[in-house]
Write an enzyme that holds these catalytic residues in place. Structure first.
Site, PDB file in Angstrom:
ATOM      1  N   ARG A   9       0.836  -1.203   0.000  1.00  0.00           N
ATOM      2  CA  ARG A   9       0.000   0.000   0.000  1.00  0.00           C
ATOM      3  C   ARG A   9       0.874   1.257   0.000  1.00  0.00           C
ATOM      4  NH1 ARG A   9       0.936   2.418   4.594  1.00  0.00           N
ATOM      5  NH2 ARG A   9       1.287   1.227   6.514  1.00  0.00           N
ATOM      6  N   TYR A  22       4.676   4.095   7.960  1.00  0.00           N
ATOM      7  CA  TYR A  22       4.319   3.155   9.017  1.00  0.00           C
ATOM      8  C   TYR A  22       2.993   3.534   9.660  1.00  0.00           C
ATOM      9  CZ  TYR A  22       8.870   0.842   9.076  1.00  0.00           C
ATOM     10  OH  TYR A  22       9.981   0.107   8.737  1.00  0.00           O
ATOM     11  N   TYR A  51      -0.085   1.739  12.655  1.00  0.00           N
ATOM     12  CA  TYR A  51      -0.391   0.720  13.660  1.00  0.00           C
ATOM     13  C   TYR A  51      -1.802   0.199  13.429  1.00  0.00           C
ATOM     14  CZ  TYR A  51      -2.201  -1.043  18.109  1.00  0.00           C
ATOM     15  OH  TYR A  51      -2.817  -1.808  19.074  1.00  0.00           O
ATOM     16  N   ALA A 101      -6.198   6.873   9.416  1.00  0.00           N
ATOM     17  CA  ALA A 101      -5.131   6.742   8.421  1.00  0.00           C
ATOM     18  C   ALA A 101      -5.683   6.065   7.178  1.00  0.00           C
ATOM     19  CB  ALA A 101      -3.972   5.931   8.989  1.00  0.00           C
ATOM     20  N   ILE A 102      -5.140   6.444   6.031  1.00  0.00           N
ATOM     21  CA  ILE A 102      -5.548   5.855   4.758  1.00  0.00           C
ATOM     22  C   ILE A 102      -4.305   5.379   4.019  1.00  0.00           C
ATOM     23  CG2 ILE A 102      -6.610   6.305   2.501  1.00  0.00           C
ATOM     24  CD1 ILE A 102      -8.330   8.438   3.849  1.00  0.00           C
ATOM     25  N   GLY A 150      -6.979   0.052   2.501  1.00  0.00           N
ATOM     26  CA  GLY A 150      -8.099   0.937   2.786  1.00  0.00           C
ATOM     27  C   GLY A 150      -7.786   1.950   3.860  1.00  0.00           C
ATOM     28  N   ALA A 180      -8.134   3.067   8.403  1.00  0.00           N
ATOM     29  CA  ALA A 180      -8.282   2.647   9.789  1.00  0.00           C
ATOM     30  C   ALA A 180      -8.681   3.853  10.626  1.00  0.00           C
ATOM     31  CB  ALA A 180      -6.979   2.053  10.307  1.00  0.00           C
ATOM     32  N   CYS A 217       2.878   7.460  10.129  1.00  0.00           N
ATOM     33  CA  CYS A 217       2.799   8.106   8.818  1.00  0.00           C
ATOM     34  C   CYS A 217       3.943   9.086   8.583  1.00  0.00           C
ATOM     35  CB  CYS A 217       1.448   8.802   8.638  1.00  0.00           C
ATOM     36  SG  CYS A 217       0.043   7.680   8.826  1.00  0.00           S
TER      37      CYS A 217
END
Length: 203
Positions: free
Chosen positions: A69, A73, A75, A140-141, A153, A155, A171
């Site tokens: 993706r 980084y 989590y 996050a994407i 996708g 989170a 990120c």
């Protein structure tokens, strides 16, 4: 109508990766329909294609998975709703930036249900909110597109242990913290949040 699936319990990350590969291939060849899969994972870190080694500050804390993706980084763990839309962009416009913006809008609409004002910020993928200490990331994407079918996708932090982010620079943005619905004082369990996501769904 795009299929909607919610998995109970904690889904192993590798199993989710394997399944999304199968789903994407099936959508491309016409044997499977589009799907939105909602899961929770056990605690782990994932590295996107732009991840920097120095941003993994505690590599022994949780398992680390290299992914295809975009992004750096992040989590995943209990209390975080991870959403994997498997969408055929040949049906929804072959525009990856527009797709990411659509995901951001989806999250923002769902958060509005709880009185949370989320927003997208130019140059920072994801969804952001204001806290007493400043801007913080609540979602996050990270996406990948193969043969115009989407993988991975987003989170959203609902009730995760935010201390688990301590092993990475999320990120790649060391100057910004992460937050969650619970940290913002919103008492929402996963089923309630899922209902908001489903009501706001764009696919």
């Amino acid at each position: 109508m795009t299929e909607w699936q919610v998995r109970e319990g904690l889904t192993p990350y590798q199993a989710a990766l394997d399944e999304m590969d199968v789903q994407a291939a099936g959508i491309h060849d016409g044997s499977l329909e589009e799907r939105v899969l909602l899961v929770e994972h056990p605690p782990l870190y994932t590295a996107g294609t732009s991840a920097k080694r120095e941003d993994l500050t505690d590599p022994d804390r949780f398992p680390v998975y290299m992914t295809g993706r975009g992004g750096q980084y992040t989590y995943h763990g209990p209390g975080q709703r991870v959403v994997y839309p498997a969408i055929d962009l040949t049906r929804h416009g072959r525009d990856i930036r527009a797709y990411v913006a659509r995901l951001e809008g989806w999250i923002i609409d769902a958060l509005r249900t709880f009185g949370i004002h989320g927003r997208a910020i130019d140059g920072r993928v994801g969804v952001w909110v204001d806290t007493k200490s400043g801007e913080a990331k609540i979602a996050a994407i990270g996406v990948r597109v193969r043969k115009w079918v989407t993988l991975h996708g987003f989170a959203v932090n609902v009730t995760p242990d935010l201390s688990h982010y301590g092993g990475i620079v999320p990120c790649g943005l060391a100057e910004f913290p992460v937050t969650s619905l619970s940290a913002l004082g919103i008492d929402a369990d996963m089923k309630v949040f899922d209902a908001a996501l489903r009501a706001a769904r764009p696919f």
